[in-house]
Design a protein around this motif. Structure first.
Motif, PDB file in Angstrom:
ATOM      1  N   MET A 217     -11.657  -9.914 -22.794  1.00  0.00           N
ATOM      2  CA  MET A 217     -10.775 -10.894 -22.353  1.00  0.00           C
ATOM      3  C   MET A 217      -9.444 -11.247 -21.846  1.00  0.00           C
ATOM      4  N   VAL A 218      -9.649 -10.024 -22.829  1.00  0.00           N
ATOM      5  CA  VAL A 218      -7.357 -10.199 -22.626  1.00  0.00           C
ATOM      6  C   VAL A 218      -7.386  -8.825 -21.760  1.00  0.00           C
ATOM      7  N   ALA A 219      -7.528  -7.776 -22.740  1.00  0.00           N
ATOM      8  CA  ALA A 219      -6.627  -6.567 -21.286  1.00  0.00           C
ATOM      9  C   ALA A 219      -7.800  -6.717 -20.615  1.00  0.00           C
ATOM     10  N   SER A 220      -8.817  -7.292 -19.781  1.00  0.00           N
ATOM     11  CA  SER A 220      -9.311  -7.232 -18.516  1.00  0.00           C
ATOM     12  C   SER A 220      -8.258  -8.426 -17.672  1.00  0.00           C
ATOM     13  N   GLY A 221      -7.577  -9.156 -18.194  1.00  0.00           N
ATOM     14  CA  GLY A 221      -7.192  -9.934 -17.241  1.00  0.00           C
ATOM     15  C   GLY A 221      -7.542 -11.332 -17.433  1.00  0.00           C
ATOM     16  N   GLN A 222      -8.785 -11.739 -18.053  1.00  0.00           N
ATOM     17  CA  GLN A 222      -9.561 -12.879 -18.118  1.00  0.00           C
ATOM     18  C   GLN A 222      -8.706 -13.982 -18.296  1.00  0.00           C
ATOM     19  N   VAL A 223      -7.999 -14.283 -19.331  1.00  0.00           N
ATOM     20  CA  VAL A 223      -7.419 -14.536 -20.257  1.00  0.00           C
ATOM     21  C   VAL A 223      -6.175 -14.439 -21.085  1.00  0.00           C
ATOM     22  N   SER A 224      -5.312 -14.806 -21.067  1.00  0.00           N
ATOM     23  CA  SER A 224      -3.712 -14.552 -21.395  1.00  0.00           C
ATOM     24  C   SER A 224      -4.027 -14.717 -23.145  1.00  0.00           C
ATOM     25  N   VAL A 225      -2.348 -14.217 -23.590  1.00  0.00           N
ATOM     26  CA  VAL A 225      -2.191 -13.857 -25.269  1.00  0.00           C
ATOM     27  C   VAL A 225      -2.643 -15.741 -25.559  1.00  0.00           C
ATOM     28  N   THR A 226      -1.783 -16.105 -25.296  1.00  0.00           N
ATOM     29  CA  THR A 226      -2.357 -17.347 -26.111  1.00  0.00           C
ATOM     30  C   THR A 226      -3.607 -18.271 -25.537  1.00  0.00           C
ATOM     31  N   ASP A 227      -4.271 -18.118 -24.956  1.00  0.00           N
ATOM     32  CA  ASP A 227      -5.571 -18.721 -25.005  1.00  0.00           C
ATOM     33  C   ASP A 227      -6.653 -17.146 -25.785  1.00  0.00           C
ATOM     34  N   TYR A 228      -5.813 -16.739 -25.841  1.00  0.00           N
ATOM     35  CA  TYR A 228      -6.742 -15.325 -26.877  1.00  0.00           C
ATOM     36  C   TYR A 228      -6.816 -16.501 -28.516  1.00  0.00           C
ATOM     37  N   VAL A 229      -5.817 -15.955 -28.827  1.00  0.00           N
ATOM     38  CA  VAL A 229      -4.858 -17.249 -29.971  1.00  0.00           C
ATOM     39  C   VAL A 229      -5.772 -18.513 -30.063  1.00  0.00           C
ATOM     40  N   ARG A 230      -6.013 -19.516 -29.494  1.00  0.00           N
ATOM     41  CA  ARG A 230      -6.925 -20.924 -28.778  1.00  0.00           C
ATOM     42  C   ARG A 230      -8.184 -20.143 -29.237  1.00  0.00           C
ATOM     43  N   ILE A 231      -9.530 -19.277 -28.744  1.00  0.00           N
ATOM     44  CA  ILE A 231     -10.116 -19.056 -28.948  1.00  0.00           C
ATOM     45  C   ILE A 231     -10.498 -18.403 -29.798  1.00  0.00           C
ATOM     46  N   THR A 232      -9.836 -17.900 -30.266  1.00  0.00           N
ATOM     47  CA  THR A 232     -10.526 -17.200 -31.594  1.00  0.00           C
ATOM     48  C   THR A 232     -10.108 -18.077 -33.240  1.00  0.00           C
ATOM     49  N   SER A 233      -9.041 -18.688 -32.967  1.00  0.00           N
ATOM     50  CA  SER A 233      -8.351 -19.080 -34.140  1.00  0.00           C
ATOM     51  C   SER A 233      -7.963 -21.401 -34.378  1.00  0.00           C
ATOM     52  N   SER A 234      -6.994 -20.980 -33.003  1.00  0.00           N
ATOM     53  CA  SER A 234      -6.778 -22.730 -33.773  1.00  0.00           C
ATOM     54  C   SER A 234      -7.062 -22.842 -33.128  1.00  0.00           C
ATOM     55  N   GLU A 235      -8.326 -23.229 -31.851  1.00  0.00           N
ATOM     56  CA  GLU A 235      -9.044 -24.436 -31.296  1.00  0.00           C
ATOM     57  C   GLU A 235     -10.505 -24.809 -32.792  1.00  0.00           C
ATOM     58  N   CYS A 236     -10.641 -23.732 -33.456  1.00  0.00           N
ATOM     59  CA  CYS A 236     -11.298 -23.507 -34.777  1.00  0.00           C
ATOM     60  C   CYS A 236      -9.997 -24.824 -35.266  1.00  0.00           C
ATOM     61  N   ALA A 237      -9.753 -24.675 -36.000  1.00  0.00           N
ATOM     62  CA  ALA A 237      -7.987 -25.519 -36.520  1.00  0.00           C
ATOM     63  C   ALA A 237      -8.529 -26.304 -36.150  1.00  0.00           C
ATOM     64  N   ARG A 238      -8.320 -27.100 -35.282  1.00  0.00           N
ATOM     65  CA  ARG A 238      -8.416 -27.900 -34.666  1.00  0.00           C
ATOM     66  C   ARG A 238      -9.377 -29.042 -34.405  1.00  0.00           C
ATOM     67  N   ILE A 239     -10.845 -28.354 -34.359  1.00  0.00           N
ATOM     68  CA  ILE A 239     -12.164 -29.002 -34.023  1.00  0.00           C
ATOM     69  C   ILE A 239     -12.406 -29.398 -35.651  1.00  0.00           C
ATOM     70  N   PHE A 240     -12.049 -28.813 -36.682  1.00  0.00           N
ATOM     71  CA  PHE A 240     -12.470 -28.783 -37.738  1.00  0.00           C
ATOM     72  C   PHE A 240     -11.001 -29.162 -38.871  1.00  0.00           C
ATOM     73  N   ASN A 241     -10.201 -30.290 -38.282  1.00  0.00           N
ATOM     74  CA  ASN A 241      -9.142 -30.796 -38.556  1.00  0.00           C
ATOM     75  C   ASN A 241      -8.611 -29.896 -39.600  1.00  0.00           C
ATOM     76  N   ILE A 242      -8.128 -28.548 -39.876  1.00  0.00           N
ATOM     77  CA  ILE A 242      -7.360 -27.549 -40.412  1.00  0.00           C
ATOM     78  C   ILE A 242      -6.617 -27.926 -40.066  1.00  0.00           C
ATOM     79  N   TYR A 243      -5.770 -27.558 -39.005  1.00  0.00           N
ATOM     80  CA  TYR A 243      -4.854 -27.317 -38.185  1.00  0.00           C
ATOM     81  C   TYR A 243      -3.534 -28.032 -38.333  1.00  0.00           C
ATOM     82  N   PRO A 244      -1.950 -28.299 -38.671  1.00  0.00           N
ATOM     83  CA  PRO A 244      -1.749 -26.264 -37.867  1.00  0.00           C
ATOM     84  C   PRO A 244      -1.816 -25.423 -39.600  1.00  0.00           C
ATOM     85  N   ARG A 245      -2.448 -25.501 -40.425  1.00  0.00           N
ATOM     86  CA  ARG A 245      -2.449 -25.310 -41.993  1.00  0.00           C
ATOM     87  C   ARG A 245      -2.729 -23.678 -41.682  1.00  0.00           C
ATOM     88  N   LYS A 246      -4.092 -23.780 -40.891  1.00  0.00           N
ATOM     89  CA  LYS A 246      -4.788 -22.505 -39.997  1.00  0.00           C
ATOM     90  C   LYS A 246      -4.774 -22.507 -38.980  1.00  0.00           C
TER      91      LYS A 246
END
Length: 537
Positions: free
Chosen positions: A405-434
């Motif tokens: 997704m990133v090396a191919s140019g489909q998403v940015s590095v900030t999007d990478y963080v979102r789809i692999t970490s931060s969005e999960c933390a938000r959905i399950f209500n543990i952001y920004p601890r995680k």
């Protein structure tokens, strides 16, 4: 202004860990796995001492969050992030990691795993230690596993998984499956949310005769989830139709792994996804669709989100990258390793799911890590219905998503963080601890070198299984350092993990997905223009 820290000299601590008598078996075909999961295990060996430093400075890297990136230093103390800013100065006794030219990002959070799970007459080969250790080597620092009830009892299931997780070496949370319905289950759901830190419940629309629930149970479950502020999750396949499809394949003499895919085509995933979405809309509660594997399911999610409905779509790495041609391989053992549900789809589905992930139609990436070895998969020789379902992914996810997704140019590095970490933390209500590199966040951090390469092999991965569905995959972007709970656990291709070091993370109810639900309910009630007062004469 520079940030100065005065740190007293730390006297190294010597920890003594008891050795247990039960050892992990090592298959002859995979000699590079753990020799003993109860020891401190490192790079294909044991007794590698763990880092005891509670103070670490990561210097000169590009710090990436889902909303922002900047060149800065990160100072860690006692498992927490204390400072994020340029030019932090520390005394000489502090461990310093040079991250110049590299990305410093939140550790991955895998929303979908099955460790030590009893399923289809067997138990997944990776337990809470081996699966988590492998995940740490790949840059994932937390996962959320699915608790399976014991004879329908949520409480018994929870207690069983607490026991299974005692040797955890990284942080974890629990989802809870619901497989039957009565007043006791309803009361147990309240206990799980209010006392046990569980804020999500999964309903299987597949696996007829075992986990599958009907529409009546699903509606009751959706209503209960809404009242508790818990997120309803669905495995979306039409279980009755799949059962019919399996009978059809057997009658046609199709008994190999290809029969698995043929018996549960994309249309059945699409139908169940649409049905679950409509029932969630009827109840007006958020819905999370796990392991979205087909265009059919993705399009139903996209349609619902476009209409304003709160639906989360989770693709998994196997669905994004693989295609079902492997299921037609003449070697049963090779083909069987790819059997999972919903099945890996024909070429074209994966690229469409990648595009949906890149554009926000799908929100985050899981793995559905559920590993069985070759001996266990062989239980289905002569009848694909008996092949234990599941593939690996916890160790590979962060690398493969970056490469694809990133090396191919489909998403940015900030999007990478979102789809692999931060969005999960938000959905399950543990952001920004995680899911964040912010002051006060847990020090779960990876350092990724975009110029380094990786290669995936069953001979070098850290699972207990003897196969890998991504065998031979080469790509760009390697996690060189993993820090979990403020401790360096992966560095210089060496794993340094301790059984029991992982913490259970309680996840509170009423995440952002529930914002405004009460107002929508009030609007609905006011729109009814009922009941009408009518004369009885």
């Amino acid at each position: 202004m520079k940030f100065f820290l005065r740190v007293q000299f730390l006297i190294p601590l010597v920890s003594v860990f008891a050795l247990f008598s039960t050892l992990f078996p090592v298959s002859e075909s995979n000699n590079n796995q753990f020799c003993d999961a109860t020891n401190i295990c490192g790079d294909f060996g044991c007794n590698v001492p763990s880092s005891v430093s509670s103070k670490i400075l990561i210097k000169g890297g590009t710090v990436v969050n889902s909303h922002h990136k900047e060149v800065a230093d990160v100072y860690i103390e006692d498992g927490k992030i204390v400072a994020v800013q340029p030019n932090i100065k520390v005394s000489d006794d502090i461990k310093v990691i040079d991250a110049t030219g590299k990305f410093v990002m939140p550790g991955g959070i895998d929303p979908h795993t099955h460790l030590a799970m009893e399923f289809m007459g067997s138990e997944t080969i990776d337990d809470f230690f081996s699966g988590q250790a492998a995940a740490l080597a790949g840059g994932t620092t937390m996962h959320i596993d699915f608790v399976i009830p014991v004879n329908g009892s949520l409480s018994a299931g929870y207690e069983a998984y607490v026991e299974k997780a005692k040797r955890s070496c990284m942080d974890y949370g629990f989802h809870m499956a619901v497989t039957k319905w009565n007043e006791t289950v309803s009361e147990e759901m309240e206990i799980m949310v209010n006392e046990k830190g569980i804020n999500s419940f999964k309903f299987f629309l597949a696996y007829k005769g075992s986990f599958m629930v009907n529409d009546e149970l699903l509606i009751e479950g959706l209503k209960k989830c809404k009242s508790l502020g818990a997120l309803a999750m669905v495995h979306a396949e039409n279980g009755d139709a799949v059962f019919e499809g399996q009978k059809r394949m057997i009658e046609l003499g199709i008994t190999g792994p290809e029969g698995h895919a043929l018996s549960r085509p994309p249309v059945l995933e699409g139908e169940a996804t649409a049905r679950a979405i409509r029932l969630a809309s009827f109840v007006n509660t958020p819905l999370y669709v796990v392991h979205v594997m087909s265009i059919d399911a993705m399009e139903e999610i996209a349609k619902a989100r476009k209409s304003g409905q709160r639906v989360v779509g989770e693709p998994v790495v196997s669905g994004l990258l693989l295609n079902d041609s492997v299921l037609w391989d003449p070697d049963f053992h090779f083909a069987a390793r790819y059997v999972m549900s919903p099945p890996i789809r024909a070429a074209g589905h994966g690229t469409a799911l990648q595009a949906a992930l890149a554009t926000g139609l799908l929100q985050l990436v899981g793995t559905d890590h559920c590993t069985f070895n070759s001996t266990q998969k062989a239980l289905g020789i002569g009848d694909f219905r008996k092949i234990p379902n599941g593939v690996n992914g916890m160790e590979e996810r962060m690398h493969l998503v970056w490469d694809t997704m990133v090396a191919s140019g489909q998403v940015s590095v900030t999007d990478y963080v979102r789809i692999t970490s931060s969005e999960c933390a938000r959905i399950f209500n543990i952001y920004p601890r995680k899911g964040a590199i912010l002051v006060g966040s847990d020090a779960d951090i990876i350092i990724l070198n975009p110029n380094s390469s990786f290669k995936i092999s069953s001979k070098s991965h850290h699972y207990r299984t003897d196969t890998n569905v991504y065998e031979g995959w080469r790509g760009k972007g390697k996690v060189e350092t993993t820090i979990a709970g403020g401790r360096v656990v992966w560095e210089n291709d060496e794993l340094k993990v301790i059984p029991g070091a992982g913490k259970y993370i309680e996840m509170p109810p009423f995440s952002y997905l529930f914002d405004g639900i009460d107002k929508a309910d009030a609007k609905y009630l006011s729109s009814l223009r009922a009941p009408i007062k009518r004369s009885t004469t």
